[in-house]
Design a protein around this motif. Structure first.
Motif, mmCIF file in Angstrom:
data_model
loop_
_atom_site.group_PDB
_atom_site.id
_atom_site.type_symbol
_atom_site.label_atom_id
_atom_site.label_comp_id
_atom_site.label_asym_id
_atom_site.label_seq_id
_atom_site.Cartn_x
_atom_site.Cartn_y
_atom_site.Cartn_z
ATOM 1 N N GLY A 1 19.277 -7.422 -0.362
ATOM 2 C CA GLY A 1 20.194 -6.523 -1.055
ATOM 3 C C GLY A 1 20.241 -6.784 -2.550
ATOM 4 O O GLY A 1 21.137 -6.337 -3.246
ATOM 5 N N GLY A 2 19.226 -7.506 -3.042
ATOM 6 C CA GLY A 2 19.210 -7.898 -4.445
ATOM 7 C C GLY A 2 19.713 -9.313 -4.662
ATOM 8 O O GLY A 2 19.410 -9.937 -5.666
ATOM 9 N N GLN A 3 20.511 -9.817 -3.726
ATOM 10 C CA GLN A 3 21.136 -11.151 -3.715
ATOM 11 C C GLN A 3 22.048 -11.401 -4.903
ATOM 12 O O GLN A 3 23.219 -11.724 -4.728
ATOM 13 C CB GLN A 3 20.097 -12.273 -3.618
ATOM 14 N N MET A 4 21.528 -11.277 -6.117
ATOM 15 C CA MET A 4 22.354 -11.527 -7.298
ATOM 16 C C MET A 4 22.253 -10.318 -8.234
ATOM 17 O O MET A 4 21.241 -10.137 -8.915
ATOM 18 C CB MET A 4 21.923 -12.801 -8.030
ATOM 19 N N ALA A 5 23.299 -9.478 -8.236
ATOM 20 C CA ALA A 5 23.307 -8.341 -9.153
ATOM 21 C C ALA A 5 23.142 -8.862 -10.580
ATOM 22 O O ALA A 5 23.676 -9.936 -10.913
ATOM 23 C CB ALA A 5 24.625 -7.580 -9.011
ATOM 24 N N PRO A 6 22.379 -8.160 -11.418
ATOM 25 C CA PRO A 6 21.807 -6.816 -11.235
ATOM 26 C C PRO A 6 20.370 -6.788 -10.720
ATOM 27 O O PRO A 6 19.633 -5.842 -11.004
ATOM 28 C CB PRO A 6 21.885 -6.256 -12.653
ATOM 29 N N ASN B 1 19.513 -6.090 -7.894
ATOM 30 C CA ASN B 1 19.409 -4.937 -7.006
ATOM 31 C C ASN B 1 18.818 -3.725 -7.723
ATOM 32 O O ASN B 1 18.262 -2.825 -7.087
ATOM 33 C CB ASN B 1 20.785 -4.591 -6.438
ATOM 34 N N LEU B 2 18.931 -3.696 -9.055
ATOM 35 C CA LEU B 2 18.364 -2.588 -9.821
ATOM 36 C C LEU B 2 16.844 -2.703 -9.945
ATOM 37 O O LEU B 2 16.162 -1.719 -10.239
ATOM 38 C CB LEU B 2 18.994 -2.548 -11.218
ATOM 39 N N LEU B 3 16.307 -3.898 -9.718
ATOM 40 C CA LEU B 3 14.875 -4.120 -9.833
ATOM 41 C C LEU B 3 14.144 -3.969 -8.501
ATOM 42 O O LEU B 3 12.943 -3.712 -8.480
ATOM 43 C CB LEU B 3 14.595 -5.518 -10.400
ATOM 44 N N VAL B 4 14.863 -4.139 -7.394
ATOM 45 C CA VAL B 4 14.237 -4.076 -6.068
ATOM 46 C C VAL B 4 13.472 -2.767 -5.844
ATOM 47 O O VAL B 4 12.357 -2.781 -5.294
ATOM 48 C CB VAL B 4 15.288 -4.290 -4.959
ATOM 49 N N PRO B 5 14.027 -1.595 -6.277
ATOM 50 C CA PRO B 5 13.294 -0.340 -6.043
ATOM 51 C C PRO B 5 11.930 -0.274 -6.708
ATOM 52 O O PRO B 5 11.135 0.607 -6.376
ATOM 53 C CB PRO B 5 14.243 0.720 -6.643
ATOM 54 N N LEU B 6 11.641 -1.183 -7.635
ATOM 55 C CA LEU B 6 10.312 -1.203 -8.229
ATOM 56 C C LEU B 6 9.251 -1.634 -7.214
ATOM 57 O O LEU B 6 8.066 -1.333 -7.386
ATOM 58 C CB LEU B 6 10.287 -2.167 -9.428
ATOM 59 N N VAL C 1 16.873 -0.706 -0.856
ATOM 60 C CA VAL C 1 17.458 -1.997 -1.211
ATOM 61 C C VAL C 1 18.234 -2.568 -0.041
ATOM 62 O O VAL C 1 18.087 -3.737 0.315
ATOM 63 C CB VAL C 1 18.371 -1.856 -2.442
ATOM 64 N N ALA C 2 19.070 -1.752 0.576
ATOM 65 C CA ALA C 2 19.879 -2.185 1.723
ATOM 66 C C ALA C 2 20.454 -0.945 2.400
ATOM 67 O O ALA C 2 20.616 0.104 1.780
ATOM 68 C CB ALA C 2 21.000 -3.121 1.287
#
Length: 441
Positions: A380-385, A387-392, A397-398
């Motif tokens: 889920g990204g674990q540590m925001a932000p 999560n904004l990079l996961v879609p790359l 994301v989750a």
């Protein structure tokens, strides 16, 4: 450049930024505080490199356990110092601009004010003032400047003090924000996973299987920062769900059986009507001995690994196919995913649920007519932000999403945030999760 090389480069760049913004800008040259903070950053940077390269440097799990806690915690603190530092760049710049502008305005107005004072002050008063200060020559010099030298020096001091005050205030805000965020994240990462109850409708599901419950857990990440209690809690919570089947969707471990086997033994106590199943994640391929020893270890614990294969779940007279594929990281060693093998020759009139560690595999799943894919990997990204990079890299994301399926309809994919953590024992904006999926016709 290599993994360790990239880590070293990133560590140097970020620590250089932190030194420039949090140390140099808020301390005076040659001060004791600057020396202490500078050496502290150097030591922490070295510690982080050792933490990341521990397994690759052959330090052993015992040494990794010693350096992992401070090393990974500093990684989290460093990351949020960097994030909050970037956020504070704008208000810092605005405040500095305002102070500098006021200073320039005051300096521009000073000559005119001095001229007015000279015109208003009688010459004999200036001479007398100079004589009292120590002589006529000095008096004329003082009259020319309009103020003693000590006053001129003092006039520049407030602006310097204000800039230092701005830097120290910004540094304090950045430090407080980072420490508070990491403290919150640690409490979430080390706390109980959240139970997510997710009903999912499968159009091809036989109505007799309505209500079938599948527990989903991934990214447990048994490693140097976890103990046996971590596994025991996850098993206890899964058993409390009374699921019909349990699926462990990869990234169970960050080490060998010799190092972590004791931590995995509670998995023997998993309870479900139709069994517990496992597929490899990318981290199983990072271990020194590879995934095969863990597949054998899990078999001894009563957990079946689905290696590009499937099983039939027979429930109330109806049948559902549960398939599993290897992780993409197995491709270089010839142990990658093979959906053709896992799904070939099955009865396409009945639904199939696919266990695949990475959400990106859903594109292939849809091409093979999969109804539902269960994945993890993203945390889920674990540590925001983050999560904004996961879609790359990943399409989801989750949570639950869907993609068009070959032959009509949609392939749904559920991505769990995982029950553990990798690296820092910190979760911000992405609490750990155990999922209970209830299938609906």
């Amino acid at each position: 450049m290599g993994f360790v090389g990239m880590i070293v480069a990133a560590v140097v760049v970020v620590h250089a930024y932190l030194w420039r913004r949090l140390v140099r800008a808020s301390t005076t040259p040659g001060s004791r505080s600057r020396r202490v903070l500078t050496w502290a950053l150097v030591v922490l940077a070295v510690l982080m490199v050792v933490t990341f390269g521990g397994s690759r440097l052959g330090l052993g799990m015992d040494v990794e356990r010693v350096v992992a806690w401070p090393g990974y915690l500093w990684l989290a603190v460093m990351f949020y110092l960097f994030v909050f530092g970037l956020v504070m760049e704008v208000p810092r710049a605005v405040a500095t601009f305002v102070v500098s502008r006021r200073r320039r305005t005051a300096e521009a107005a000073a000559p005119a004010e001095r001229a007015e004072e000279e015109e208003a002050a009688p010459v004999d008063e200036v001479v007398l003032a100079g004589a009292a200060a120590g002589g006529g020559a000095t008096a004329h010099g003082t009259a020319t400047t309009g103020m003693p030298m000590t006053e001129e020096a003092a006039a520049g001091t407030p602006a310097i003090d204000r800039r230092l005050f701005i830097s120290r205030t910004a540094s304090a805000v950045v430090a407080a924000g980072a420490l508070a965020t990491v403290g919150y994240g640690v409490s979430k990462a080390l706390g109980d996973p959240v139970i997510e109850r997710v009903p999912i409708r499968l159009p091809r599901l036989d109505p007799r299987m309505n209500g079938l419950r599948i527990a989903v857990v991934s990214d447990i990440h048994l490693g140097p920062l976890t103990g046996r209690g971590h596994t025991e809690r996850i098993v206890r919570m899964i058993n409390g769900l009374e699921a019909d089947a349990v699926t462990i969707v990869g990234d169970l471990v960050d080490g060998t059986v010799a190092e972590l086997g004791r931590l995995a033994t509670p998995l023997r106590s998993l309870e479900s009507r139709y069994g517990a199943y496992f597929v490899t994640g990318n981290h199983e391929y990072y271990t020194a001995e590879g995934p095969q020893e863990w597949i054998e270890e899990l078999r001894s614990l009563g957990v079946r690994s689905l290696r590009n294969e499937r099983v039939e779940i027979r429930h109330a007279g109806a049948v559902l196919d549960l398939a599993g594929v290897n992780d993409l990281n197995g491709v270089p060693s010839g142990d990658g995913p093979d959906l053709g093998k896992a799904l070939g020759g099955r009865d396409v009139s009945r639904p199939v649920v696919l266990m695949a560690h990475q959400p990106v595999q859903v594109a292939q799943a849809a091409a093979h007519g999969v109804d539902l894919q269960l994945s993890g990997h993203t945390h889920g990204g674990q540590m925001a932000p983050f999560n904004l990079l996961v879609p790359l890299q990943q399409p989801v994301v989750a949570g639950l999403a869907s993609v068009p399926r070959t032959g009509g309809g949609d392939t749904q994919v559920y991505v769990t945030r995982g029950a553990g953590f990798w690296g820092p024992p910190v979760r911000v904006g992405a609490p750990p999760e155990i999922t209970l999926i209830e299938l609906r016709a």
